[in-house]
Scaffold this active site. Structure first.
Site, mmCIF file in Angstrom:
data_model
loop_
_atom_site.group_PDB
_atom_site.id
_atom_site.type_symbol
_atom_site.label_atom_id
_atom_site.label_comp_id
_atom_site.label_asym_id
_atom_site.label_seq_id
_atom_site.Cartn_x
_atom_site.Cartn_y
_atom_site.Cartn_z
ATOM 1 N N GLY A 1 -41.011 55.327 64.816
ATOM 2 C CA GLY A 1 -41.370 54.081 65.470
ATOM 3 C C GLY A 1 -40.202 53.121 65.490
ATOM 4 N N CYS A 2 -40.491 51.845 65.699
ATOM 5 C CA CYS A 2 -39.436 50.831 65.727
ATOM 6 C C CYS A 2 -38.567 50.922 64.487
ATOM 7 C CB CYS A 2 -40.067 49.440 65.840
ATOM 8 S SG CYS A 2 -38.878 48.097 65.629
#
Length: 292
Positions: free
Chosen positions: A81-82
């Site tokens: 993810g981020c």
């Protein structure tokens, strides 16, 4: 909300004189809702000639951000993810075993990609974290457990409100030991998620590939992304969706011949108290967790 991440302060952008920062601030919807279709090698953007310049020292630890690394240290590359929150979660692991971390781009075709290109889906990379660690002080399995438990690996090309190939879950192994541990832990964690009825998807979507499959395993991201959540004025954003499901006991899934060498250093008490929960990294201090 999903639109918070792109709004890095204009003051920061002006101070660092970064064109990419301004681009990031004014393309929120495009950056957060990218394509879930991987670009092919033939259609990927050509290589960029210049390497990304980053600070020489880690913002939190003060250790070098680039190698060569001191003898005995090992490297792990993952994506979940981020990368802002992914990096902070790892650098906060206790015991002094994390030597340095960096965010960047992995698993793609284009050399020296930029953040804009990665978000446009034209390089094939995912937002990744490179961890350099001392295996005498923290086990690869501790890092691996944080990786699994700190996101929902069953979501395809997305994490939370962030969607696109740049948000896909991935592990890139450096040797056969890492490959075996990555694959065995994936099988174990998928079973644990199913038993608990957790995860948006029906199976783990994590990509597991050899780092050697790529022209370069990891390309550094722009300097303003490095240790972003520790810097003054940082926006508190993390898209990760931890499921609060524990990875099963190490001895139940690890290959027998690897159990002594890679035994976890962090006990179950640590995971009960400090295991990943929603937004835990943005609510936590920057310093490593104290645990003995």
């Amino acid at each position: 909300p999903f639109w918070v991440k792109p709004f890095i302060s204009v003051a920061q952008a002006a101070q660092e004189n970064l064109v990419e920062t301004f681009w990031l601030a004014f393309t929120a919807v495009e950056a957060m809702g990218g394509s879930k279709v991987m670009v092919t090698k033939e259609k990927a953007k050509p290589d960029n000639p210049e390497e990304m310049r980053v600070s020489e020292k880690h913002f939190v630890f003060g250790n070098p951000t680039k190698g060569p690394w001191p003898e005995g240290l090992q490297v792990c590359i993952f994506a979940n993810g981020c990368f802002w929150g992914s990096e902070k979660g790892i650098w906060r692991l206790p015991g002094g075993g994390i030597y340095t971390t960096a965010v960047g781009y992995a698993g793609g075709f284009t050399a020296n990609p930029t953040y804009q290109q990665v978000c446009d889906g034209v390089t094939g990379h995912t937002e990744a974290v490179q961890v350099v660690f001392d295996p005498a002080r923290i086990s690869l399995v501790d890092i691996l457990r944080w990786f699994w438990q700190s996101h929902d690996p069953t979501t395809y090309m997305s994490q939370g409100n962030d969607a696109g190939t740049q948000y896909r879950s991935a592990l890139y192994y450096m040797d056969d030991d890492q490959r075996q541990l990555f694959e065995a832990s994936k099988t174990a964690y998928e079973a644990a998620l199913k038993k608990a009825g957790k995860g948006l998807g029906n199976k783990i979507e994590t990509e597991i590939q050899a780092a050697s499959d790529f022209k370069q395993a990891f390309f550094y991201a722009e300097d303003y992304h490095q240790q972003y959540l520790a810097k003054p004025g940082a926006r508190p954003y993390c898209s990760a969706q931890p499921q609060e499901v524990h990875l099963p006991p190490f001895q139940s899934w690890a290959p027998e011949e690897l159990q002594e060498r890679y035994a976890p250093k962090l006990d179950e008490g640590f995971w009960e108290k400090h295991g990943p929960k929603l937004h835990c990294v943005i609510r936590s201090p920057n310093e490593p967790i104290e645990w003995s």
